[in-house]
Design a protein around this motif. Structure first.
Motif, mmCIF file in Angstrom:
data_model
loop_
_atom_site.group_PDB
_atom_site.id
_atom_site.type_symbol
_atom_site.label_atom_id
_atom_site.label_comp_id
_atom_site.label_asym_id
_atom_site.label_seq_id
_atom_site.Cartn_x
_atom_site.Cartn_y
_atom_site.Cartn_z
ATOM 1 N N MET A 188 0.847 -1.192 0.000
ATOM 2 C CA MET A 188 0.000 0.000 0.000
ATOM 3 C C MET A 188 0.880 1.238 0.000
ATOM 4 N N GLU A 189 0.502 2.211 -0.837
ATOM 5 C CA GLU A 189 1.283 3.447 -0.965
ATOM 6 C C GLU A 189 0.550 4.589 -0.264
ATOM 7 N N ILE A 190 1.311 5.348 0.522
ATOM 8 C CA ILE A 190 0.763 6.489 1.268
ATOM 9 C C ILE A 190 1.593 7.725 0.920
ATOM 10 N N SER A 191 0.920 8.854 0.692
ATOM 11 C CA SER A 191 1.599 10.117 0.421
ATOM 12 C C SER A 191 1.825 10.873 1.733
ATOM 13 N N TYR A 192 3.053 11.296 1.940
ATOM 14 C CA TYR A 192 3.409 12.043 3.151
ATOM 15 C C TYR A 192 2.645 13.366 3.228
ATOM 16 N N LYS A 193 2.579 14.109 2.111
ATOM 17 C CA LYS A 193 1.869 15.388 2.115
ATOM 18 C C LYS A 193 0.363 15.188 2.295
ATOM 19 N N TRP A 194 -0.144 14.110 1.764
ATOM 20 C CA TRP A 194 -1.561 13.788 1.921
ATOM 21 C C TRP A 194 -1.876 13.505 3.391
ATOM 22 N N LEU A 195 -0.988 12.776 4.070
ATOM 23 C CA LEU A 195 -1.159 12.530 5.504
ATOM 24 C C LEU A 195 -1.196 13.833 6.286
ATOM 25 N N GLN A 196 -0.395 14.803 5.852
ATOM 26 C CA GLN A 196 -0.320 16.072 6.578
ATOM 27 C C GLN A 196 -1.634 16.844 6.527
ATOM 28 N N GLU A 197 -2.530 16.493 5.602
ATOM 29 C CA GLU A 197 -3.842 17.128 5.583
ATOM 30 C C GLU A 197 -4.712 16.625 6.727
ATOM 31 N N TYR A 198 -4.377 15.467 7.294
ATOM 32 C CA TYR A 198 -5.169 14.892 8.381
ATOM 33 C C TYR A 198 -4.595 15.195 9.755
ATOM 34 N N ILE A 199 -3.264 15.298 9.828
ATOM 35 C CA ILE A 199 -2.641 15.432 11.145
ATOM 36 C C ILE A 199 -1.387 16.278 11.020
ATOM 37 N N ASP A 200 -1.114 17.067 12.020
ATOM 38 C CA ASP A 200 0.091 17.898 12.040
ATOM 39 C C ASP A 200 1.314 16.985 12.141
ATOM 40 N N LEU A 201 2.197 17.061 11.136
ATOM 41 C CA LEU A 201 3.364 16.163 11.084
ATOM 42 C C LEU A 201 4.635 16.966 10.835
ATOM 43 N N PRO A 202 5.201 17.568 11.877
ATOM 44 C CA PRO A 202 6.512 18.200 11.687
ATOM 45 C C PRO A 202 7.627 17.170 11.525
ATOM 46 N N GLU A 203 7.340 15.920 11.891
ATOM 47 C CA GLU A 203 8.356 14.869 11.762
ATOM 48 C C GLU A 203 8.692 14.639 10.287
ATOM 49 N N SER A 204 9.916 14.224 10.028
ATOM 50 C CA SER A 204 10.345 13.918 8.667
ATOM 51 C C SER A 204 9.679 12.631 8.198
ATOM 52 N N PRO A 205 9.657 12.378 6.879
ATOM 53 C CA PRO A 205 9.086 11.118 6.391
ATOM 54 C C PRO A 205 9.743 9.893 7.019
ATOM 55 N N GLU A 206 11.044 9.955 7.250
ATOM 56 C CA GLU A 206 11.742 8.815 7.871
ATOM 57 C C GLU A 206 11.267 8.593 9.299
ATOM 58 N N GLU A 207 11.054 9.682 10.042
ATOM 59 C CA GLU A 207 10.563 9.544 11.411
ATOM 60 C C GLU A 207 9.133 9.013 11.437
ATOM 61 N N VAL A 208 8.316 9.471 10.490
ATOM 62 C CA VAL A 208 6.952 8.952 10.387
ATOM 63 C C VAL A 208 6.987 7.463 10.066
ATOM 64 N N GLY A 209 7.898 7.071 9.189
ATOM 65 C CA GLY A 209 8.032 5.652 8.851
ATOM 66 C C GLY A 209 8.355 4.802 10.059
ATOM 67 N N LYS A 210 9.226 5.285 10.924
ATOM 68 C CA LYS A 210 9.574 4.534 12.138
ATOM 69 C C LYS A 210 8.367 4.424 13.078
ATOM 70 N N LEU A 211 7.605 5.512 13.192
ATOM 71 C CA LEU A 211 6.416 5.489 14.055
ATOM 72 C C LEU A 211 5.401 4.476 13.536
ATOM 73 N N LEU A 212 5.173 4.464 12.232
ATOM 74 C CA LEU A 212 4.205 3.538 11.657
ATOM 75 C C LEU A 212 4.653 2.092 11.841
ATOM 76 N N THR A 213 5.931 1.840 11.629
ATOM 77 C CA THR A 213 6.445 0.476 11.803
ATOM 78 C C THR A 213 6.274 0.025 13.246
ATOM 79 N N ALA A 214 6.504 0.942 14.188
ATOM 80 C CA ALA A 214 6.368 0.590 15.601
ATOM 81 C C ALA A 214 4.929 0.256 15.968
ATOM 82 N N THR A 215 3.956 0.813 15.236
ATOM 83 C CA THR A 215 2.553 0.523 15.545
ATOM 84 C C THR A 215 2.024 -0.689 14.793
#
Length: 829
Positions: A1-28
């Motif tokens: 499944m493909e997710i757009s980083y900028k598209w995610l930012q429309e739903y939630i405030d994400l100052p984290e970098s794409p790499e940091e978001v990737g780590k958070l998602l993997t952890a969940t």
């Protein structure tokens, strides 16, 4: 499944970098498999800036060219003002005072058509040009080449053009979605997990502006199969203009790897990946009888799908029909004649919840896998149906020319609403399964952040009210897993009661697993496994006595004289098996065997390995596991393409290397194999202990078993191999600098081996010598008695820089000097 980083930012405030978001998602639990940068246009307009034309005059030697100077905000040298660039321009509309798009020297442009090209300094009709003033097609923003782009902006000169055009790069996050997490198969679903772990609110798109403008096109909707279709909703829109989607919509779809089609279809795809609700748009003018009926059709009914293939329906295939004909396979694939086309002006928009079982059976029967079927057959959210319909209607009104009108009330058929799951949860089970005590308020926070409500809490536990879209959370253990994945597995200490009391202990290296892996490897390479007796003839041991590790273990009451001792080597078991098969016309043989060998030693002797048994007071009995390989005959069966090629030493060496590669054994020393067992061969040594011996079995030993063909055999110390085993893989960056090959012809005494040459070369040059290979060996009268010639290639490479001729010559001279002095070599030139 493909997710757009900028598209995610429309739903939630994400100052984290794409790499940091990737780590958070993997952890969940949403494992990120890769992150890729996506440019809005090829190249991302890197090196393209806003400039200002300061002067513009006609070229003295070309009527259609102009000489300009352009301020591009070039950084000034110390104490000097910035210098404008001279640029020759052929556009008819260039003029002084304009703000323009300038490609600087070194920028690579990706035009709308044709190949990419790089901007270089040039002279055009004798005039210097240090850049290019661009038209829209030259930077991939359109197709017009008639004039340069003239901007209206207050942005300073030198501002990247991508900022003006709002072409910031996006990032595509690839998530390896597990089948149970269909709730996360959308940007909204993924953002829900981030909301819970980051403790931030979500911003949902608003549908407050949705309104029914008129009721000029109202279709009747009927659902005959409510089991296969628990909920079906739809509405009509009129006054539409089908065309190209706006840039923002195309960029969103391209960012997740989807190709834009037209504005109506693009909206349905957008909402599917935005909210996780598949939609389908029908051309309303093609719906016969102004009726939409959800039903099944008779077995064998033909239906032409969107891909032009006629399919025979089954009696259980759920179909979307009009008053006369089928239009769509529900939840799977549209029909060829009912979809949106360039002539469409009115649509019926469908949003439904179809039974996962029904969709799965239909998709598998017809071999159709679509984005819609992927979601429906796993179970989507039945309560987002109408919200998604309103969201899509508003977007269609926005992108389809502005004249689109909602021309009917929403038809929403939902006779039996799907209830949330009620799951009793006990605190003691949360503590037991997670291994630590989590505060009850934190448990409540996590669950409520995941839209799981708390009901009837007391001192013992509570009831979790799980929304229907979480089809994977139906048991107490599932709820506890949700708590753990958001709380963070990394926050649970390893020394918990879970680790101490709930997990079984397993050996670090499992011999059975490794034996199975080796067996699969050998079978895949044409080897057959053999199982033989542990008893053998005393005569065999007598023939190789000097090569055996200890004394024979003799049976007190043997069944026969030929089977009176425990074997100390697997060699004769292999040879006897080869003879048995040769006598039955099996000429080309490859075998492997896992087997134990036995011997006894006196207590005062130095034991090479721990013993497993003891007897007699002063004697210990040793039992060791070995692995042996044997090959005989031809490499490949004879055929009309080629004659059978006899096996050679290197065929066995290659098999041995495959085993070592499996165990990640990369480095070892070599020494000549025991001449008692081998006519020639090598022993690989690790930490000064023999790991494996391989070579041509000595003819005197094959003669013992009446075997007249050459046999190559290898013998591994299995227990030592297990100790060296690792599953870790070491990666090295591929060097950017080329390697260099140099060849030498060395005349040496016949007793000098290639291994001696190799070891001496590596001792002499450790830094840049990568590979050594012998590609020819010659012995002849013209070399003299006791001499042979090796043709050896040396591959040199420096990982930090390109090798120069001086470095290469010095290295080869050191090698030649070492060969001459240490091995008595004569270098043939």
């Amino acid at each position: 499944m493909e997710i757009s980083y900028k598209w995610l930012q429309e739903y939630i405030d994400l100052p984290e970098s794409p790499e940091e978001v990737g780590k958070l998602l993997t952890a969940t639990g949403l494992e990120v498999e890769g992150i890729e940068k996506i440019d809005a246009v090829p190249g991302g307009l890197d090196g393209v800036v806003i400039g200002e034309v300061l002067t513009c005059v006609k070229h003295p030697d070309a009527d259609k060219l102009s000489l300009t100077t352009v301020d591009v905000g070039t950084p000034a040298e110390a104490g000097q003002a910035s210098q404008p660039l001279p640029i020759v321009c052929g556009a008819p509309n260039v003029a002084a005072g304009q703000k323009v798009v300038v490609a600087l020297v070194g920028a690579t442009l990706h035009p709308s058509s044709g190949e990419a090209f790089q901007i270089k300094k040039a002279k055009i009709r004798g005039a210097a040009s240090e850049g290019m003033i661009c038209a829209e097609d030259e930077i991939g923003l359109g197709t017009s080449h008639s004039a340069i782009i003239v901007l209206t902006t207050d942005l300073p000169n030198g501002t990247p053009a991508a900022r003006f055009f709002n072409l910031e790069s996006d990032y595509r996050i690839a998530i390896g979605l597990t089948p149970n997490r269909i709730d996360a198969a959308s940007h909204y679903g993924t953002a829900r997990d981030l909301k819970a772990v980051l403790k931030r609110p979500l911003t949902l798109p608003s549908v407050e502006k949705f309104a029914v403008n008129n009721r000029e096109l109202t279709l009747s909707v009927q659902v005959e199969e409510t089991t296969a279709c628990p909920r079906y909703a739809g509405l009509t829109l009129t006054g539409l203009t089908v065309g190209e989607s706006p840039d923002w919509l195309k960029q969103r779809l391209l960012a997740i790897g989807l190709n834009p089609i037209n504005n109506i279809v693009d909206v349905t795809n957008f909402v599917c990946h935005d909210l996780g609700q598949p939609l389908h748009a029908f051309d309303a003018d093609k719906i016969a009888g102004q009726a939409v009926i959800v039903k099944t059709l008779p077995e064998g009914t033909p239906f032409v799908t969107l891909d032009g293939v006629e399919r025979k329906l089954t009696a259980t295939d759920l179909m979307i029909c009009d008053a006369e004909k089928p239009m769509c396979i529900a939840g799977v694939f549209g029909g060829q004649h009912s979809g949106v086309s360039a002539e469409t002006t009115s649509v019926f928009l469908e949003s439904a919840y179809f039974s996962p079982t029904s969709v799965r059976k239909t998709a598998q029967h017809h071999g159709l896998k679509t984005d819609a079927s992927f979601r429906f057959e796993r179970g989507i959210d039945p309560n987002i149906t109408v919200f998604a319909l309103k969201r899509a209607a508003l977007l269609i009104q926005e992108v389809a020319g502005g004249a689109g009108l909602v021309s009917s009330e929403i038809a929403d058929i939902y006779p039996n609403p799907i209830e949330p799951f009620r799951v009793p949860v006990r605190y003691r089970n949360i503590d037991r399964l997670i291994g630590i005590n989590i505060d009850h308020p934190e448990i409540y926070r996590i669950l409520e952040a995941l839209d799981i409500n708390i009901d009837n809490p007391d001192s013992e536990g509570f009831t979790a009210i799980v929304p229907p879209y979480r089809v994977d959370v139906t048991r107490e253990a599932d709820v506890i897993e949700e708590i753990l994945r958001i709380y963070g597995l990394d926050n649970v200490p390893l020394s918990t009661t879970l680790a101490a009391g709930s997990l079984s202990e397993f050996p670090k290296t499992d011999p059975d697993q490794w034996q199975s892996r080796v067996g699969q490897l050998m079978a895949a390479n044409g080897f057959y496994e053999i199982l033989t007796l542990s008893l053998t003839r005393p005569a065999y041991h007598d023939a190789v006595r000097s090569a055996l590790p200890g004394a024979d273990i003799t049976l007190l009451n043997p069944l026969s004289e030929e089977l009176s001792v425990m074997r100390q080597t697997l060699l004769f078991s292999s040879l006897e098996t080869l003879v048995y098969n040769l006598n039955r016309r099996q000429k080309d043989l490859k075998t492997f065997e896992f087997g134990k060998v036995y011997h006894k030693v006196k207590l005062e002797d130095s034991l090479p390995r721990p013993v497993q048994g003891e007897s007699g007071g002063t004697t210990k009995y040793v039992e060791r596991m070995r692995l042996s390989l044997a090959i005989l005959g031809n490499q490949n069966p004879e055929s009309w393409l080629q004659k059978g090629q006899p096996i050679a030493y290197h065929d066995l060496a290659a098999a041995v290397q495959r085993v070592l590669n499996l165990f990640r054994v990369k480095s070892f020393d070599t020494q000549p194999a025991d001449p008692t067992l081998f006519q020639y061969g090598l022993t690989y040594v690790v930490n000064k202990k023999p790991l494996v011996s391989l070579g041509l079995v000595h003819p005197k030993l094959t003669k013992l078993v009446d075997l007249k063909q050459p046999v190559f055999w290898a013998d591994f110390d299995w227990q030592m191999l297990l100790k060296l085993a690792t599953t870790k893989t070491r990666y090295e960056e591929v060097s950017r600098f080329p390697d260099v090959r140099r060849d030498l012809s060395l005349v040496l005494d016949t007793h000098v081996t290639f291994e001696q040459i190799s070891q001496l070369a590596r001792q002499t040059e450790r830094k840049i010598l990568r590979f050594i290979n012998v590609f020819d060996v010659y012995e002849g009268e013209n070399l003299g008695a006791g001499k042979k010639a090796y043709s050896v290639s040396f591959t040199l490479q420096d990982t930090a820089q390109t090798l120069t001729d001086v470095t290469i010559d010095k290295t080869m001279q050191r090698l030649m000097t070492a060969f001459e002095q240490e091995l008595g070599a004569v270098i043939r030139k």
